[in-house]
Design a protein around this motif. Structure first.
Motif, PDB file in Angstrom:
ATOM      1  N   SER A  16       0.836  -1.202   0.000  1.00 46.45           N
ATOM      2  CA  SER A  16       0.000   0.000   0.000  1.00 46.45           C
ATOM      3  C   SER A  16       0.864   1.243   0.000  1.00 46.45           C
ATOM      4  O   SER A  16       1.959   1.231   0.561  1.00 46.45           O
ATOM      5  CB  SER A  16      -0.902   0.001   1.231  1.00 46.45           C
ATOM      6  N   PRO A  17       0.373   2.287  -0.578  1.00 48.80           N
ATOM      7  CA  PRO A  17      -0.874   2.374  -1.339  1.00 48.80           C
ATOM      8  C   PRO A  17      -0.691   1.826  -2.763  1.00 48.80           C
ATOM      9  O   PRO A  17       0.181   2.278  -3.501  1.00 48.80           O
ATOM     10  CB  PRO A  17      -1.193   3.864  -1.355  1.00 48.80           C
ATOM     11  N   GLU A  19      -2.464   2.134  -5.323  1.00 52.40           N
ATOM     12  CA  GLU A  19      -2.786   3.092  -6.383  1.00 52.40           C
ATOM     13  C   GLU A  19      -1.535   3.843  -6.833  1.00 52.40           C
ATOM     14  O   GLU A  19      -1.376   4.142  -8.016  1.00 52.40           O
ATOM     15  CB  GLU A  19      -3.864   4.080  -5.924  1.00 52.40           C
ATOM     16  N   ASP A  20      -0.638   4.150  -5.889  1.00 56.78           N
ATOM     17  CA  ASP A  20       0.617   4.823  -6.241  1.00 56.78           C
ATOM     18  C   ASP A  20       1.484   3.927  -7.118  1.00 56.78           C
ATOM     19  O   ASP A  20       2.075   4.382  -8.099  1.00 56.78           O
ATOM     20  CB  ASP A  20       1.397   5.220  -4.989  1.00 56.78           C
ATOM     21  N   GLN A  60     -10.254  -5.843  -3.203  1.00 57.79           N
ATOM     22  CA  GLN A  60      -8.817  -5.594  -3.331  1.00 57.79           C
ATOM     23  C   GLN A  60      -8.107  -6.808  -3.932  1.00 57.79           C
ATOM     24  O   GLN A  60      -7.213  -6.650  -4.774  1.00 57.79           O
ATOM     25  CB  GLN A  60      -8.208  -5.255  -1.967  1.00 57.79           C
TER      26      GLN A  60
END
Length: 117
Positions: A16-17, A19-20, A60
């Motif tokens: 995580s993250p 998305e990065d 996820q």
């Protein structure tokens, strides 16, 4: 900026993250003429364990598998390739293969951990 291989390793581990990581990988595109990392049974077992422990949601896990399924720069450990492809496909498409639940995950985990007998 991290190199492509280290970003792919982060993806395999669902660090995580996420998305990065996905955003940084976008700079490299999807196409590749070579595998830069290989998915191992232990990678999938780790994700499944995190799901079973409540650390990751079913959405996820599906997203993670979908991201892997589309990449040409991610290969599969050769001795486990069929099992790994099947697991990624099942997890990436719960609308086709059924919901990601302990009932699906526990047997999959047993196979990938070598706990069948």
């Amino acid at each position: 900026m991290e190199d492509r291989t280290s970003l792919l390793e982060r993806l395999l581990r669902f660090e995580s993250p996420i998305e990065d990581t996905v955003a940084m990988l976008a700079a490299y595109g999807w196409a590749s003429d070579q595998e830069l990392v290989r998915l191992a049974p232990s990678d999938v077992v780790s994700i499944l364990d995190r799901f079973l422990a409540g650390e990751l949601t079913d959405c996820q896990v599906a997203y993670w598998a979908e991201l892997l399924e589309m990449r040409e720069d991610v290969g599969y450990e050769s001795l486990w390739a069929d099992h790994l492809r099947r697991a990624v496909s099942q997890l990436a498409s719960p609308e086709v293969h059924g919901a990601i639940t302990p009932g699906l995950v526990v047997p999959m985990r047993r196979v990938l951990a070598g706990d069948v007998g």
